[in-house]
Scaffold this motif. Structure first.
Motif, PDB file in Angstrom:
ATOM      1  N   VAL A  14       0.857  -1.194   0.000  1.00 13.90           N
ATOM      2  CA  VAL A  14       0.000   0.000   0.000  1.00 13.90           C
ATOM      3  C   VAL A  14       0.890   1.241   0.000  1.00 13.90           C
ATOM      4  O   VAL A  14       1.980   1.223   0.567  1.00 13.90           O
ATOM      5  CB  VAL A  14      -0.963   0.035   1.222  1.00 13.90           C
ATOM      6  CG1 VAL A  14      -1.990  -1.070   1.119  1.00 13.90           C
ATOM      7  CG2 VAL A  14      -0.213  -0.073   2.531  1.00 13.90           C
ATOM      8  N   HIS A  15       0.436   2.250  -0.674  1.00 13.53           N
ATOM      9  CA  HIS A  15       1.189   3.515  -0.727  1.00 13.53           C
ATOM     10  C   HIS A  15       0.273   4.649  -0.306  1.00 13.53           C
ATOM     11  O   HIS A  15      -0.286   5.356  -1.159  1.00 13.53           O
ATOM     12  CB  HIS A  15       1.745   3.746  -2.135  1.00 13.53           C
ATOM     13  CG  HIS A  15       2.675   2.679  -2.597  1.00 13.53           C
ATOM     14  ND1 HIS A  15       2.523   1.989  -3.778  1.00 13.53           N
ATOM     15  CD2 HIS A  15       3.776   2.140  -2.005  1.00 13.53           C
ATOM     16  CE1 HIS A  15       3.492   1.101  -3.901  1.00 13.53           C
ATOM     17  NE2 HIS A  15       4.263   1.165  -2.839  1.00 13.53           N
ATOM     18  N   PRO A  16       0.097   4.815   1.013  1.00 12.29           N
ATOM     19  CA  PRO A  16      -0.852   5.822   1.499  1.00 12.29           C
ATOM     20  C   PRO A  16      -0.507   7.220   0.968  1.00 12.29           C
ATOM     21  O   PRO A  16       0.664   7.578   0.861  1.00 12.29           O
ATOM     22  CB  PRO A  16      -0.668   5.773   3.026  1.00 12.29           C
ATOM     23  CG  PRO A  16      -0.027   4.455   3.301  1.00 12.29           C
ATOM     24  CD  PRO A  16       0.802   4.134   2.098  1.00 12.29           C
ATOM     25  N   LYS A  29      -0.957   8.297  -2.022  1.00 11.87           N
ATOM     26  CA  LYS A  29      -0.867   8.307  -3.491  1.00 11.87           C
ATOM     27  C   LYS A  29      -2.265   8.060  -4.071  1.00 11.87           C
ATOM     28  O   LYS A  29      -3.142   7.521  -3.392  1.00 11.87           O
ATOM     29  CB  LYS A  29       0.093   7.208  -3.961  1.00 11.87           C
ATOM     30  CG  LYS A  29       1.500   7.337  -3.398  1.00 11.87           C
ATOM     31  CD  LYS A  29       2.229   8.520  -3.992  1.00 11.87           C
ATOM     32  CE  LYS A  29       3.668   8.576  -3.462  1.00 11.87           C
ATOM     33  NZ  LYS A  29       4.354   9.794  -3.884  1.00 11.87           N
ATOM     34  N   PRO A  30      -2.458   8.460  -5.339  1.00 13.69           N
ATOM     35  CA  PRO A  30      -3.785   8.228  -5.937  1.00 13.69           C
ATOM     36  C   PRO A  30      -4.159   6.740  -5.909  1.00 13.69           C
ATOM     37  O   PRO A  30      -3.331   5.883  -6.208  1.00 13.69           O
ATOM     38  CB  PRO A  30      -3.603   8.696  -7.390  1.00 13.69           C
ATOM     39  CG  PRO A  30      -2.368   9.507  -7.418  1.00 13.69           C
ATOM     40  CD  PRO A  30      -1.521   9.100  -6.261  1.00 13.69           C
ATOM     41  N   LYS A  31      -5.401   6.484  -5.514  1.00 12.17           N
ATOM     42  CA  LYS A  31      -5.860   5.101  -5.438  1.00 12.17           C
ATOM     43  C   LYS A  31      -6.286   4.624  -6.825  1.00 12.17           C
ATOM     44  O   LYS A  31      -7.119   5.258  -7.482  1.00 12.17           O
ATOM     45  CB  LYS A  31      -7.050   5.000  -4.479  1.00 12.17           C
ATOM     46  CG  LYS A  31      -6.687   5.292  -3.034  1.00 12.17           C
ATOM     47  CD  LYS A  31      -7.896   4.991  -2.169  1.00 12.17           C
ATOM     48  CE  LYS A  31      -7.805   5.581  -0.783  1.00 12.17           C
ATOM     49  NZ  LYS A  31      -6.518   5.471  -0.141  1.00 12.17           N
ATOM     50  N   VAL A  32      -5.708   3.488  -7.235  1.00 11.70           N
ATOM     51  CA  VAL A  32      -5.946   2.983  -8.586  1.00 11.70           C
ATOM     52  C   VAL A  32      -6.358   1.505  -8.533  1.00 11.70           C
ATOM     53  O   VAL A  32      -5.812   0.726  -7.751  1.00 11.70           O
ATOM     54  CB  VAL A  32      -4.673   3.160  -9.453  1.00 11.70           C
ATOM     55  CG1 VAL A  32      -4.793   2.436 -10.779  1.00 11.70           C
ATOM     56  CG2 VAL A  32      -4.394   4.645  -9.688  1.00 11.70           C
ATOM     57  N   ALA A  33      -7.329   1.161  -9.365  1.00 13.81           N
ATOM     58  CA  ALA A  33      -7.763  -0.233  -9.456  1.00 13.81           C
ATOM     59  C   ALA A  33      -7.798  -0.672 -10.917  1.00 13.81           C
ATOM     60  O   ALA A  33      -7.892   0.157 -11.825  1.00 13.81           O
ATOM     61  CB  ALA A  33      -9.145  -0.387  -8.835  1.00 13.81           C
ATOM     62  N   ILE A  34      -7.697  -1.982 -11.114  1.00 22.05           N
ATOM     63  CA  ILE A  34      -7.830  -2.555 -12.460  1.00 22.05           C
ATOM     64  C   ILE A  34      -9.199  -3.232 -12.540  1.00 22.05           C
ATOM     65  O   ILE A  34      -9.629  -3.878 -11.582  1.00 22.05           O
ATOM     66  CB  ILE A  34      -6.727  -3.610 -12.721  1.00 22.05           C
ATOM     67  CG1 ILE A  34      -5.347  -2.952 -12.785  1.00 22.05           C
ATOM     68  CG2 ILE A  34      -6.994  -4.383 -14.018  1.00 22.05           C
ATOM     69  CD1 ILE A  34      -4.185  -3.938 -12.833  1.00 22.05           C
ATOM     70  N   VAL A  35      -9.882  -3.056 -13.659  1.00 22.52           N
ATOM     71  CA  VAL A  35     -11.125  -3.794 -13.894  1.00 22.52           C
ATOM     72  C   VAL A  35     -10.869  -4.725 -15.075  1.00 22.52           C
ATOM     73  O   VAL A  35     -10.449  -4.278 -16.143  1.00 22.52           O
ATOM     74  CB  VAL A  35     -12.300  -2.849 -14.224  1.00 22.52           C
ATOM     75  CG1 VAL A  35     -13.572  -3.652 -14.488  1.00 22.52           C
ATOM     76  CG2 VAL A  35     -12.522  -1.849 -13.099  1.00 22.52           C
TER      77      VAL A  35
END
Lengths: 164, 246
Positions: free
Chosen positions: B184-186, B188-194
């Protein structure tokens, strides 16, 4: 993998998935995980599953998402639906799919300019050669770079809107 | 989530050959010529071939899947220890006895070397031994979801004895150990893959959370989930939580 051998994602592809590899390595994002969603035949369900993806991302406070499609053809409708649902929750979204000359958009919307083409064959067609057009590390890097720019731009326009 | 550590121990295979039974030692894999189970009623025959590197000038039916051989040694998918073989993988192909291809929309049948790009994430490497598992179904086969699943499951049952040996292979003998954590990189922008996968039925299906990495047993079909979204951690994904059946 769906329709189209040249883009189909084998079990080995998932095991060594280039998107996961690239996103997990970047210290400049907080990578949350992967949402896997299917492609229902029923139209009501098609819209519903896309919406559920968007709500889930919203609840995770996701800033940006990349959506990639396995195969092409009928599933393009699901793809654009889901992209639109994610976008309308205020989440920056970039798409990755096979387009070439054979699978261009039947209907365009405000999200189509943010879909990157993973085609690699000179003809731009389904070659029936396994993995010829499949998503690779270069596509994953391009998508991540594009998403970072999109997140920045979206944030700026949100700030502008707030100030006006 | 940060505490979930996944260790993938890699065992390099530098030779595969057909023999009387399953054996795995000294970087060599021996596999039997015939499946040990009785063929399902819909099957005409199953042909198993080992293709050494650079010898892909052989006819192939539609390529249904490329399957890595991995097994869970400790913990569940996404954590603990997994053993995996590199230098070899299974290529599942199929047609009916009249040559009707199993994936009839844009089939990849032909001469294998012309129908596959090697060294991609989803395909064998140039120096890999390919275990070609070719299923011929009877022309009366409906090629529906049930019969497709049967083909994938039958191939998986052939792989399982290799996994069993790999499971009890000493981890100290591994050639490489890869360690993964869900970082986790608190801030930083939260990014997800779909990932949109196929779930329309017949040969368009994917299984999640099988017992073995990239396996089938106890896997849950995305069709049976009504194609609803499921969240996977990066480690679960890396540990073969998805089995493609398309």
């Amino acid at each position: 993998m769906g329709v189209g051998p040249s883009t189909k994602e084998t079990t080995k592809h998932h095991f060594k998935d280039p998107l996961v590899r690239v996103f997990a390595q970047d210290p400049d994002i907080d990578f949350q995980g992967i949402i896997v969603v299917g492609t229902p035949q029923d139209n009501v369900l098609k819209n519903l599953v896309g919406k559920r993806v968007a709500k889930w991302l919203k609840a995770m406070r996701t800033d940006g998402a990349v959506i990639s499609a396995d195969g092409w053809g009928n599933s393009d409708v699901d793809f654009m639906n889901t992209m639109e649902s994610i976008g309308s929750e205020g989440i920056s979204v970039i798409g990755l799919k096979f387009i070439g000359t054979q699978a261009t958009f039947v209907v365009t919307n405000e999200y189509t300019p943010y879909v990157l083409d993973i085609n690699k064959s000179p003809s731009g067609k389904e070659t029936t050669v396994l993995a010829e057009n499949s998503l690779d590390e270069r596509d994953a890097n391009k998508a991540l770079g594009f998403l970072k720019l999109k997140m920045r731009a979206d944030q700026k326009s949100a700030e502008l809107e707030e100030n006006n | 989530m940060p505490n979930e550590t996944l260790k993938i121990k890699e065992f390099i295979i530098d030779h595969v050959q057909i023999g009387d039974s399953y054996q795995l030692k000294d970087h060599q894999l021996v596999i039997p010529k015939k499946p040990q189970e009785v063929l399902p009623a819909d099957f005409q025959s199953v042909e198993i071939k080992v293709l050494p590197p650079n010898q892909l000038d052989v006819p192939t039916n539609a390529i249904m899947d490329v399957i890595p051989i991995s097994t869970k040694v400790l913990g569940n998918i996404g954590e603990g220890i997994t053993h995996t073989l590199t230098g070899t993988c299974v290529l599942l192909t199929g047609a009916d006895q009249q040559g009707r291809q199993i994936h009839d929309f844009g089939s990849s049948d032909g001469i294998l070397k012309d129908q596959i790009m090697l060294d991609r994430d989803g395909t064998p490497g140039t120096n890999d031994y390919i275990i070609m598992f070719n299923v011929i179904v009877k022309s009366t086969s409906k090629m529906d979801r049930k019969s497709m699943t049967e083909i994938f499951a039958f191939a998986d049952a052939y792989i399982q004895p290799i996994r069993k040996i790999l499971k009890v292979t000493n981890g100290l003998e591994a050639d490489y150990t890869h360690e993964y954590v869900n970082e986790v990189h608190p801030g930083k922008p939260k990014v997800a893959i779909v990932k949109q996968v196929s779930g329309q039925g017949a040969m368009y299906d994917n299984l999640l959370f099988a017992k073995e990495p990239s396996g089938m047993e106890d896997g849950i079909s995305i069709i049976d989930l009504n194609n609803f979204p499921v969240l996977l951690t990066p480690n679960e994904y890396r540990d073969g939580a998805i089995r493609a059946m398309v």
